[in-house]
Motif scaffolding. Structure first.
Motif, PDB file in Angstrom:
ATOM      1  N   PHE A  93      -4.226 -39.944 -13.854  1.00 52.33           N
ATOM      2  CA  PHE A  93      -5.500 -39.428 -12.987  1.00 52.33           C
ATOM      3  C   PHE A  93      -4.904 -39.238 -11.621  1.00 52.33           C
ATOM      4  CE2 PHE A  93      -7.942 -42.929 -15.168  1.00 52.33           C
ATOM      5  CZ  PHE A  93      -8.231 -42.043 -16.537  1.00 52.33           C
ATOM      6  N   ARG A  94      -4.099 -39.866 -11.126  1.00 47.99           N
ATOM      7  CA  ARG A  94      -3.456 -39.246  -9.751  1.00 47.99           C
ATOM      8  C   ARG A  94      -3.048 -37.738  -9.588  1.00 47.99           C
ATOM      9  NH1 ARG A  94       2.484 -41.591  -8.932  1.00 47.99           N
ATOM     10  NH2 ARG A  94       2.604 -39.665 -10.419  1.00 47.99           N
ATOM     11  N   ASP A  95      -2.343 -37.543 -10.694  1.00 45.27           N
ATOM     12  CA  ASP A  95      -1.624 -36.048 -10.526  1.00 45.27           C
ATOM     13  C   ASP A  95      -2.683 -35.097 -11.186  1.00 45.27           C
ATOM     14  OD1 ASP A  95       0.608 -37.168  -9.852  1.00 45.27           O
ATOM     15  OD2 ASP A  95       1.784 -37.049 -11.845  1.00 45.27           O
ATOM     16  N   PHE A  96      -3.766 -35.449 -12.026  1.00 45.67           N
ATOM     17  CA  PHE A  96      -4.781 -34.624 -12.389  1.00 45.67           C
ATOM     18  C   PHE A  96      -5.727 -34.186 -11.292  1.00 45.67           C
ATOM     19  CE2 PHE A  96      -9.023 -33.906 -14.601  1.00 45.67           C
ATOM     20  CZ  PHE A  96      -8.453 -32.895 -14.981  1.00 45.67           C
ATOM     21  N   LYS A  97      -5.952 -35.148 -10.407  1.00 44.68           N
ATOM     22  CA  LYS A  97      -6.495 -34.994  -9.203  1.00 44.68           C
ATOM     23  C   LYS A  97      -5.804 -33.850  -8.188  1.00 44.68           C
ATOM     24  CE  LYS A  97      -9.380 -39.174  -9.195  1.00 44.68           C
ATOM     25  NZ  LYS A  97      -9.697 -40.523  -8.392  1.00 44.68           N
ATOM     26  N   LYS A  98      -4.287 -34.064  -8.363  1.00 40.79           N
ATOM     27  CA  LYS A  98      -3.547 -33.366  -7.532  1.00 40.79           C
ATOM     28  C   LYS A  98      -3.646 -31.859  -7.947  1.00 40.79           C
ATOM     29  CE  LYS A  98       0.000 -36.682  -5.867  1.00 40.79           C
ATOM     30  NZ  LYS A  98       1.367 -36.934  -6.068  1.00 40.79           N
ATOM     31  N   LYS A  99      -3.839 -31.618  -9.256  1.00 41.29           N
ATOM     32  CA  LYS A  99      -3.884 -30.204  -9.805  1.00 41.29           C
ATOM     33  C   LYS A  99      -5.082 -29.765  -9.563  1.00 41.29           C
ATOM     34  CE  LYS A  99      -2.228 -27.333 -12.889  1.00 41.29           C
ATOM     35  NZ  LYS A  99      -0.970 -26.495 -12.792  1.00 41.29           N
ATOM     36  N   TYR A 100      -6.093 -30.562  -9.569  1.00 35.59           N
ATOM     37  CA  TYR A 100      -7.636 -30.065  -9.458  1.00 35.59           C
ATOM     38  C   TYR A 100      -8.065 -30.988  -8.178  1.00 35.59           C
ATOM     39  CZ  TYR A 100      -6.777 -27.761 -13.726  1.00 35.59           C
ATOM     40  OH  TYR A 100      -6.048 -27.014 -14.635  1.00 35.59           O
ATOM     41  N   PRO A 101      -7.950 -30.535  -6.963  1.00 36.97           N
ATOM     42  CA  PRO A 101      -8.504 -31.208  -5.919  1.00 36.97           C
ATOM     43  C   PRO A 101     -10.010 -31.622  -5.850  1.00 36.97           C
ATOM     44  CG  PRO A 101      -6.966 -29.528  -5.232  1.00 36.97           C
ATOM     45  CD  PRO A 101      -7.196 -29.377  -6.419  1.00 36.97           C
ATOM     46  N   PHE A 102     -10.857 -30.771  -6.515  1.00 31.26           N
ATOM     47  CA  PHE A 102     -12.241 -31.104  -6.567  1.00 31.26           C
ATOM     48  C   PHE A 102     -12.556 -32.229  -7.504  1.00 31.26           C
ATOM     49  CE2 PHE A 102     -11.321 -27.769  -9.874  1.00 31.26           C
ATOM     50  CZ  PHE A 102     -11.772 -28.246 -11.194  1.00 31.26           C
ATOM     51  N   ILE A 103     -11.647 -32.713  -8.460  1.00 30.16           N
ATOM     52  CA  ILE A 103     -11.787 -34.017  -9.226  1.00 30.16           C
ATOM     53  C   ILE A 103     -11.798 -35.316  -8.330  1.00 30.16           C
ATOM     54  CG2 ILE A 103     -11.113 -35.454 -11.158  1.00 30.16           C
ATOM     55  CD1 ILE A 103     -12.018 -32.501 -12.042  1.00 30.16           C
ATOM     56  N   LYS A 104     -13.027 -35.889  -8.112  1.00 32.77           N
ATOM     57  CA  LYS A 104     -13.114 -37.066  -7.210  1.00 32.77           C
ATOM     58  C   LYS A 104     -13.305 -38.308  -7.943  1.00 32.77           C
ATOM     59  CE  LYS A 104     -13.092 -34.299  -3.724  1.00 32.77           C
ATOM     60  NZ  LYS A 104     -11.644 -33.929  -2.774  1.00 32.77           N
ATOM     61  N   ASP A 105     -13.955 -38.337  -9.244  1.00 33.43           N
ATOM     62  CA  ASP A 105     -14.250 -39.603  -9.867  1.00 33.43           C
ATOM     63  C   ASP A 105     -13.833 -39.455 -11.450  1.00 33.43           C
ATOM     64  OD1 ASP A 105     -15.421 -42.065 -10.396  1.00 33.43           O
ATOM     65  OD2 ASP A 105     -17.293 -41.350 -10.371  1.00 33.43           O
ATOM     66  N   ILE A 106     -12.857 -40.388 -11.666  1.00 35.59           N
ATOM     67  CA  ILE A 106     -12.604 -40.450 -13.212  1.00 35.59           C
ATOM     68  C   ILE A 106     -12.633 -41.931 -13.661  1.00 35.59           C
ATOM     69  CG2 ILE A 106     -10.823 -40.235 -14.730  1.00 35.59           C
ATOM     70  CD1 ILE A 106      -9.369 -38.371 -13.003  1.00 35.59           C
ATOM     71  N   SER A 107     -13.624 -42.159 -14.522  1.00 42.32           N
ATOM     72  CA  SER A 107     -13.906 -43.367 -14.927  1.00 42.32           C
ATOM     73  C   SER A 107     -13.502 -43.642 -16.295  1.00 42.32           C
ATOM     74  CB  SER A 107     -15.640 -43.650 -14.969  1.00 42.32           C
ATOM     75  OG  SER A 107     -16.139 -44.669 -15.579  1.00 42.32           O
ATOM     76  N   ALA A 108     -12.772 -44.784 -16.561  1.00 43.94           N
ATOM     77  CA  ALA A 108     -11.926 -44.838 -17.985  1.00 43.94           C
ATOM     78  C   ALA A 108     -12.199 -46.426 -18.138  1.00 43.94           C
ATOM     79  CB  ALA A 108     -10.467 -44.567 -17.919  1.00 43.94           C
ATOM     80  N   ASN A 109     -12.863 -46.848 -19.220  1.00 44.39           N
ATOM     81  CA  ASN A 109     -12.784 -48.243 -19.472  1.00 44.39           C
ATOM     82  C   ASN A 109     -11.697 -48.564 -20.556  1.00 44.39           C
ATOM     83  OD1 ASN A 109     -13.774 -46.822 -21.997  1.00 44.39           O
ATOM     84  ND2 ASN A 109     -15.822 -47.391 -21.818  1.00 44.39           N
ATOM     85  N   ASN A 110     -11.759 -49.661 -20.959  1.00 43.66           N
ATOM     86  CA  ASN A 110     -10.616 -50.353 -21.693  1.00 43.66           C
ATOM     87  C   ASN A 110     -11.248 -50.989 -22.996  1.00 43.66           C
ATOM     88  OD1 ASN A 110      -8.344 -51.149 -23.155  1.00 43.66           O
ATOM     89  ND2 ASN A 110      -7.628 -52.056 -21.517  1.00 43.66           N
ATOM     90  N   LEU A 111     -11.620 -50.349 -24.079  1.00 47.67           N
ATOM     91  CA  LEU A 111     -12.247 -50.933 -25.107  1.00 47.67           C
ATOM     92  C   LEU A 111     -11.283 -51.366 -26.414  1.00 47.67           C
ATOM     93  CD1 LEU A 111     -15.334 -48.373 -25.246  1.00 47.67           C
ATOM     94  CD2 LEU A 111     -15.347 -50.672 -24.177  1.00 47.67           C
ATOM     95  N   GLY A 112     -11.859 -51.702 -27.328  1.00 42.32           N
ATOM     96  CA  GLY A 112     -11.128 -52.013 -28.447  1.00 42.32           C
ATOM     97  C   GLY A 112     -10.959 -50.446 -29.245  1.00 42.32           C
ATOM     98  N   SER A 113      -9.708 -50.451 -30.023  1.00 41.29           N
ATOM     99  CA  SER A 113      -9.159 -49.247 -30.483  1.00 41.29           C
ATOM    100  C   SER A 113     -10.213 -48.499 -31.357  1.00 41.29           C
ATOM    101  CB  SER A 113      -8.108 -49.293 -31.279  1.00 41.29           C
ATOM    102  OG  SER A 113      -8.215 -50.307 -32.649  1.00 41.29           O
TER     103      SER A 113
END
Length: 390
Positions: A93-113
């Motif tokens: 997420f850190r580097d994806f935001k560096k690649k695309y500075p307009f990305i501000k909010d990435i939400s990721a949950n942790n569910l069962g597979s």
């Protein structure tokens, strides 16, 4: 862990993947696998990942910037349903935001597979799902989900021309990582380090009372547990002999159970993904270690797909491209998952796919296919497994 010499494989597709992954591996590995379980020297920091914002490889389409512009108009948000830990995601997420500075909010949950798919289908049935990206290593569940035909965006990443064929798991589904299943063990409770299931079984035979209820094993009632043990026994039928010794003394686990091995509740646990195990190795002071099974190491790809009704479809396409790119695969490695792309810099306490090939050899790598297992085959496997537990 013992480093073995790679041998020839009878699996053509895997052979090609392994050849791709091992190009230049001698220069990348630091020969410290036995000491610290990874390809970088102990104590070395994660390599700095240089991100070229606004720049794209020459093999990308000429109109790629139009996709970027469309993503920017989507508001800089992305929602991911996954079974992946936050610590694994953080560098990505850190580097994806560096690649695309307009990305501000990435939400990721942790569910069962397999809960990833259940939630999306349930939400779509009652309205719409906010999920843009789906990430899970439930191979069979992915095959079932993709077979529905109207649930995934059929996007072909330009990066697929630069990664092994292995990374193209299903139409619209690509691999984010290729993670090894290991045996974890408590060094204070094992008379010798297990090198595989057969090695563990030999120690159990020698002193069964010492191991009664002291072995954790992934529960096959879960999609994850079924997938890895079904793949193992199908490719290496001799594994059933080891399981016949281990299963009666084991306890089923729905998670990696690393904390139980570290605390001494278990002497060992199998099969455990290297991703959650390595941080425990790092902090255990030598009490907790892992081994890549020399009698069959299961490698499970972590699949990534774009939901057909993704609210941020253009941003999701950028994310898929990024995870397959050289920049993204370096971030994947830093997060503790196993990158399969050539040229990834070594990170302490992680395995690249090339590391896995180098240590156990091609012949003992079992790559899990993303395909549905028939009801008859599932029933036969489950019946045999349960018969050994008695």
């Amino acid at each position: 862990m013992t480093v073995s010499t790679p041998r020839s494989s009878s699996q053509p597709k895997l052979r090609m993947f392994a050849r791709y992954a091992t190009v230049g591996v001698a220069s990348a590995l630091a020969l410290t696998l036995a000491a610290c379980g990874g390809s970088a020297p102990a104590g070395s920091p994660a390599p700095e990942n240089s991100i070229a914002a606004g720049q794209y490889p020459k093999y990308y389409p000429a109109d790629y910037k139009e996709l970027v512009a469309a993503a920017e108009k989507e508001g800089g948000e992305l929602t991911i349903y996954s079974n992946t830990d936050q610590e694994n995601w953080a560098p990505v997420f850190r580097d994806f935001k560096k690649k695309y500075p307009f990305i501000k909010d990435i939400s990721a949950n942790n569910l069962g597979s397999d809960e990833v798919f259940q939630r999306v289908l349930s939400e779509n049935a009652t309205g719409s799902s906010p999920a843009d990206i789906l990430v899970t290593n439930a191979a069979g569940a992915w095959a079932d989900f993709a077979a529905r035909g109207d649930v995934l965006t059929q996007y072909s990443s330009p990066e697929l021309t630069k990664v092994p064929e292995f990374a193209n798991l299903l139409p619209g589904v690509t691999a984010m990582s290729a993670d090894a299943m290991t045996i974890t063990y408590n060094t204070a409770l094992m008379t010798e380090a297990p090198t595989g299931l057969a090695s563990l079984a030999d120690q159990v035979k020698a002193n069964p009372s010492q191991f009664q209820d002291k072995i954790g094993i992934r529960d096959i009632k879960s999609a994850f547990g079924f997938t890895i043990f079904h793949a193992l026994t199908k490719d290496k039928p001799a594994a059933w002999d080891s399981l016949a010794t281990i299963l009666p003394l084991s306890r089923p686990e729905s998670s990696s159970a690393t904390e139980k091995v570290l605390a001494g509740e278990y002497a060992a646990s199998a099969l455990v993904s290297a991703a959650p195990a390595f941080p425990v190795v790092k902090d255990s002071g030598g009490l907790f270690k892992i081994a890549l099974p020399d009698d069959g190491t299961v490698v499970l790809p972590r699949g990534l797909g774009i939901a057909a009704k993704a609210p941020h479809a253009a941003t999701a396409k950028l994310f898929m491209d990024f995870t397959l790119s050289a920049e993204g695969q370096q971030a994947v490695q830093e997060g503790g998952l196993s990158s399969f792309r050539e040229g990834v810099k070594p990170v302490e306490f992680t395995y690249t796919y090339a590391d896995i090939v180098k240590e156990v050899g091609e012949e003992d790598i079992i790559s899990v296919p993303y395909e549905k297992v028939s009801e008859a085959e599932t029933a036969a496997f489950t019946e045999r497994w349960n018969s050994l537990k008695k």
